[in-house]
Write a protein that holds these residues in place. Structure first.
Motif, PDB file in Angstrom:
ATOM      1  N   CYS B  80       0.975  -1.023   0.085  1.00 11.80           N
ATOM      2  CA  CYS B  80       0.276   0.201  -0.114  1.00 11.80           C
ATOM      3  C   CYS B  80       0.885   1.602   0.195  1.00 11.80           C
ATOM      4  O   CYS B  80       1.809   1.420   1.177  1.00 11.80           O
ATOM      5  CB  CYS B  80      -0.584   0.223   1.558  1.00 11.80           C
ATOM      6  N   ASP B  81       0.596   2.066  -1.001  1.00  9.29           N
ATOM      7  CA  ASP B  81       1.764   3.224  -1.036  1.00  9.29           C
ATOM      8  C   ASP B  81       0.680   4.868  -0.993  1.00  9.29           C
ATOM      9  O   ASP B  81       0.390   5.703  -1.617  1.00  9.29           O
ATOM     10  CB  ASP B  81       1.921   3.276  -1.786  1.00  9.29           C
ATOM     11  N   GLY B  82      -0.250   3.978  -0.441  1.00  7.10           N
ATOM     12  CA  GLY B  82      -1.477   5.508  -0.195  1.00  7.10           C
ATOM     13  C   GLY B  82      -1.033   6.380   1.551  1.00  7.10           C
ATOM     14  O   GLY B  82      -0.370   6.162   2.236  1.00  7.10           O
ATOM     15  N   ASN B 112      11.419 -15.928 -10.847  1.00 12.77           N
ATOM     16  CA  ASN B 112       9.601 -16.046 -11.002  1.00 12.77           C
ATOM     17  C   ASN B 112       8.401 -16.509  -9.501  1.00 12.77           C
ATOM     18  O   ASN B 112       7.587 -16.721  -9.511  1.00 12.77           O
ATOM     19  CB  ASN B 112       9.359 -16.808 -12.313  1.00 12.77           C
ATOM     20  N   ARG B 113       8.970 -15.978  -8.153  1.00 15.11           N
ATOM     21  CA  ARG B 113       8.896 -16.057  -7.451  1.00 15.11           C
ATOM     22  C   ARG B 113       7.971 -14.896  -6.828  1.00 15.11           C
ATOM     23  O   ARG B 113       6.742 -15.218  -6.309  1.00 15.11           O
ATOM     24  CB  ARG B 113       9.943 -16.632  -6.149  1.00 15.11           C
ATOM     25  N   TYR B 114       8.271 -13.744  -6.944  1.00 20.73           N
ATOM     26  CA  TYR B 114       7.251 -12.509  -7.026  1.00 20.73           C
ATOM     27  C   TYR B 114       7.256 -11.876  -8.096  1.00 20.73           C
ATOM     28  O   TYR B 114       8.429 -11.236  -8.595  1.00 20.73           O
ATOM     29  CB  TYR B 114       8.044 -12.096  -5.463  1.00 20.73           C
ATOM     30  N   THR B 115       5.741 -10.820  -7.948  1.00 23.42           N
ATOM     31  CA  THR B 115       5.816  -9.312  -8.006  1.00 23.42           C
ATOM     32  C   THR B 115       5.550  -7.941  -7.435  1.00 23.42           C
ATOM     33  O   THR B 115       5.021  -8.751  -6.542  1.00 23.42           O
ATOM     34  CB  THR B 115       5.154 -10.082  -9.271  1.00 23.42           C
ATOM     35  N   LEU B 116       6.432  -7.287  -7.926  1.00 20.53           N
ATOM     36  CA  LEU B 116       5.881  -6.174  -6.912  1.00 20.53           C
ATOM     37  C   LEU B 116       5.497  -5.074  -7.465  1.00 20.53           C
ATOM     38  O   LEU B 116       5.631  -4.702  -8.319  1.00 20.53           O
ATOM     39  CB  LEU B 116       7.155  -5.764  -6.047  1.00 20.53           C
ATOM     40  N   LEU B 117       4.582  -5.032  -6.750  1.00 19.52           N
ATOM     41  CA  LEU B 117       3.064  -3.950  -7.539  1.00 19.52           C
ATOM     42  C   LEU B 117       2.706  -2.711  -6.034  1.00 19.52           C
ATOM     43  O   LEU B 117       2.728  -3.297  -4.842  1.00 19.52           O
ATOM     44  CB  LEU B 117       2.226  -4.464  -7.901  1.00 19.52           C
ATOM     45  N   PRO B 118       2.166  -1.241  -6.905  1.00 22.35           N
ATOM     46  CA  PRO B 118       1.751  -0.350  -5.813  1.00 22.35           C
ATOM     47  C   PRO B 118       0.136  -1.184  -5.162  1.00 22.35           C
ATOM     48  O   PRO B 118      -0.243  -1.222  -6.499  1.00 22.35           O
ATOM     49  CB  PRO B 118       2.445   1.086  -6.592  1.00 22.35           C
ATOM     50  N   ILE B 119      -0.173  -0.694  -4.295  1.00 18.21           N
ATOM     51  CA  ILE B 119      -1.789  -1.203  -4.243  1.00 18.21           C
ATOM     52  C   ILE B 119      -1.991   0.634  -4.074  1.00 18.21           C
ATOM     53  O   ILE B 119      -1.341   1.167  -2.504  1.00 18.21           O
ATOM     54  CB  ILE B 119      -2.886  -1.883  -3.539  1.00 18.21           C
ATOM     55  N   SER B 120      -3.171   1.011  -4.171  1.00 18.55           N
ATOM     56  CA  SER B 120      -3.365   2.644  -2.834  1.00 18.55           C
ATOM     57  C   SER B 120      -5.172   2.175  -1.747  1.00 18.55           C
ATOM     58  O   SER B 120      -5.628   1.585  -2.139  1.00 18.55           O
ATOM     59  CB  SER B 120      -4.187   3.709  -3.566  1.00 18.55           C
ATOM     60  N   CYS B 121      -4.229   2.318  -0.709  1.00 19.67           N
ATOM     61  CA  CYS B 121      -5.241   1.757   0.722  1.00 19.67           C
ATOM     62  C   CYS B 121      -6.188   1.086   0.727  1.00 19.67           C
ATOM     63  O   CYS B 121      -6.612   0.451  -0.240  1.00 19.67           O
ATOM     64  CB  CYS B 121      -6.229   3.342   0.468  1.00 19.67           C
ATOM     65  N   LEU B 122      -5.466  -0.274   1.422  1.00 19.46           N
ATOM     66  CA  LEU B 122      -6.027  -1.642   1.599  1.00 19.46           C
ATOM     67  C   LEU B 122      -7.291  -1.386   2.767  1.00 19.46           C
ATOM     68  O   LEU B 122      -7.981  -2.002   3.369  1.00 19.46           O
ATOM     69  CB  LEU B 122      -4.980  -2.917   1.861  1.00 19.46           C
ATOM     70  N   GLY B 123      -7.713  -0.210   3.116  1.00 17.91           N
ATOM     71  CA  GLY B 123      -8.724  -0.203   4.475  1.00 17.91           C
ATOM     72  C   GLY B 123      -8.399  -0.611   6.048  1.00 17.91           C
ATOM     73  O   GLY B 123      -8.819  -1.423   6.381  1.00 17.91           O
TER      74      GLY B 123
END
Ligand SMILES: Cc1cc2nc3c(=O)[nH]c(=O)nc-3n(C[C@H](O)[C@H](O)[C@H](O)COP(=O)(O)O)c2cc1C
Ligand code: SF4
Lengths: 423, 154
Positions: B80-82, B112-123
């Motif tokens: 989370c980058d919120g 191929n073990r991990y992909t890293l992505l941002p997501i905004s606000c997981l509550g």
């Protein structure tokens, strides 16, 4: 003090199952509504209670329902907006995970009031636990004859479905949500026609927030006067308020509408963490205007927060402390809005990335004084009336107020060619 | 080609709606659940199955951030980058993960073990910083906690 919405929520244990919820009086409102009241009587009751929508805009719920045409036999829909992606907002998650039956009971009554045969819960993708609890609770309700055909022997039929989304903040905007439910790109629709006339699949549809719908059964059971008596202000009811940021006890509390910001911050959240000072707050999620020290005694209600130039929004506050750079704060928030724009309107699609670029430049010490004028101008272009939906105006709110209240911080970034918070 | 299992699952979702194309997002999610991501071929298969044009399905697939149109690793880390997580220091958690795995946002590890992505606000705003790995939530992250959690995803 009464806490009708959260009284049966205990964060350490799993939510009440159907039987347990019925033992503490749950679904009594459904019995009363479907067996003793006409749809019009329910809508009127909700109107009289002055329940204002808890999704952020504060629209009167009963008025919204009364716009649905009731004289024609046609499919109609009730949609629960459980998308909750507003940064800093986490209240619906608490209600969904904590007491799914309370929501289902409210939805049955709301659907009956507009004579909808199908209801959808549009659920944020990330809310996996809420999804599991909801599906379990809905299955229990079907098994007990509270959903499906001939509910409680009254002849009323209602199907309820959970739609777990696939991301994107704009899905929370109610007309974009309807497009998404139809399997399309979540692009807002022009209004009018309003969803109450032409909504999901072109049929009359009511969209309400989770917290709004959670109230319905309580209002039917206890009446409009009881509901009004719960708040300290004109608007009825309590509200689930929350605080995140550098405070001693971040969290959620159900309190009367009209509780002051100071009480929520200092009493319930325990005040600022040791070593951190208060600089400002967004009262109701990322898309609301900043408030500062002088506003701490403002009562949290739609009209009172509106009167000082902000919005109560979702009622979950984000605190800006003195060790967090306001420019970096705004950069983070505006980047979110830029990424989540659906791309339909120019001020939103083009303006927001420009704003982000400028904020980044200022934060990195490459800002110029004329940047501040451009930012200010952009907030005007993004303001109400220039775009299809409220996304762009929402994005403008923290920026316009931040430019105003933290002007000196912006200037210091520009003059010293660096962020004072970065070593 | 959609598998029989995928077809059955998509068919079941179409039952919720008045017409098949309304189940487009559900169909994309089902395919992604089985294959990890949605390929060009899958887009065409879904289009045919739901009586839609390829372009319409593609338009939907590329709109939603949780539909992956490129292959991802076996485990997807969504950090989370919120704003609430920023205030509480998600950036240092990001640097820690990024250094440990040798990838930035948007990248996949070589094994191929991990992909890293941002997501905004997981509550999770009262328990920040937070992240998800696949379908699991984690909050109040520290470097030690992150190390421990990552070990559990092979
Ligand atoms: C960009 C945007 C995002 C929104 N997100 C949500 C949301 O996640 N949940 C919600 O209930 N309302 C959200 N809203 C408000 C809805 O459009 C709508 O007003 C609300 O669901 C109506 O419910 P209520 O009358 O019960 O408040 C959003 C609005 C905009 C413009
Ligand atoms: S304001 Fe932004 S999000 Fe809303 S319709 Fe216009 S481009 Fe889309």
């Amino acid at each position: 003090m009464e806490r009708p919405l959260t009284q049966h929520i205990h964060s350490e244990s799993s939510p009440l199952n159907l039987k347990e919820y019925q033992q503490v009086g749950g679904y009594a409102g459904v019995q009363k509504a479907l067996k003793e009241m006409t749809p019009a009587e329910i809508t009127n009751l909700v109107k009289t209670s002055n329940l204002l929508g808890r999704g952020g805009a504060g629209f009167p719920t009963g008025v919204k329902w009364s716009l649905v045409p009731m004289d024609k036999e046609e499919p109609k829909y009730l949609v629960c907006n459980a998308d909750e992606m507003e940064p800093g907002t986490f209240k619906d998650r608490y209600l969904l995970e904590g007491n799914p039956h309370q929501l289902i009971a409210g939805m049955i009554i709301a659907a009956y009031a507009i004579q909808a045969q199908t209801a959808y819960i549009f659920l944020r993708w990330a809310y996996k636990k809420a999804e599991a609890e909801l599906r379990k609770a809905i299955a229990e309700a079907y098994a007990a004859g509270l959903l499906g055909k001939n509910i409680l022997g009254t002849g009323y039929n209602l199907e309820m479905n959970v739609h777990s989304s696939a991301g994107r903040y704009i899905c929370g905007e109610e007309t974009a949500l309807l497009n998404s439910l139809e399997g399309k790109r979540a692009i807002p629709r022009t209004k009018p026609p309003f969803p109450a006339i032409s909504g999901l699949f072109g049929k009359p549809t009511v969209v309400n927030n989770v917290e709004t719908l959670c109230w319905i059964s309580h209002i039917v059971e206890n009446g409009a006067d009881w509901f009004k008596g719960l708040s300290l202000t004109e608007t009825g009811g309590t509200k689930v308020f929350g605080i995140s940021g550098k405070v001693k006890k971040p969290g959620l509390w159900e309190l009367p509408l009209g509780t002051t910001i100071r009480e929520i911050l200092e009493v319930h959240a325990g005040g600022m963490l040791e070593g951190y000072g208060f600089r400002g707050l967004l009262p109701g999620g990322a898309s609301t205007d900043f408030l500062i020290e002088e506003h701490l005694d403002v009562k949290m209600d739609f009209s009172t927060v509106g009167a000082v130039g902000s919005r109560m929004g979702t009622g979950t506050m984000i605190i800006l402390d003195d060790k967090t750079c306001p420019v970096a704060f705004l950069h983070n928030v505006e980047k979110f809005f830029a990424l989540e724009s659906c791309g339909f309107c120019t001020p939103c699609r083009e303006g927001l990335p420009w704003v982000v670029k400028i904020l980044e430049a200022i934060e990195n010490g490459n800002g110029r004084m004329e940047h501040l004028d451009i930012l200010k101008q952009q907030t005007k272009y993004m303001g109400p009336g220039n775009t299809f939906c409220a996304h762009a105006p929402g994005a403008a709110e923290p920026l316009q107020s931040g430019l105003n209240y933290f002007h000196d911080d912006f200037v210091s970034h520009i003059n010293n060619k660096k962020c004072p918070w970065k070593s | 080609m959609l598998s029989e299992e995928e077809k059955t699952e998509i068919q079941k979702e179409t039952g919720q709606y008045p017409y098949p194309s309304a189940a487009c997002i559900d169909a994309l999610k089902i395919v992604q659940h089985h294959r990890g991501w949605v390929s060009d071929e899958s887009v065409k298969d879904i289009a045919q199955f739901l009586h839609m044009s390829n372009e319409d399905v593609e338009g939907v697939a590329t709109f939603y951030s949780r539909i992956y149109r490129r292959p991802v690793g076996r485990n997807v880390i969504l950090l989370c980058d919120g704003i609430s997580c920023m205030i509480m220091g998600y950036e240092s958690i990001y640097e820690h993960i990024s250094k440990k795995l040798g990838i930035s946002f948007g990248q996949t590890t070589a094994d191929n073990r991990y992909t890293l992505l941002p997501i905004s606000c997981l509550g999770d705003c009262d328990h920040t910083p937070s992240m998800m790995i696949n379908n699991d939530h984690f909050n109040q992250l520290t470097f030690e906690k992150v190390d421990e959690i990552l070990e559990n995803y092979k």
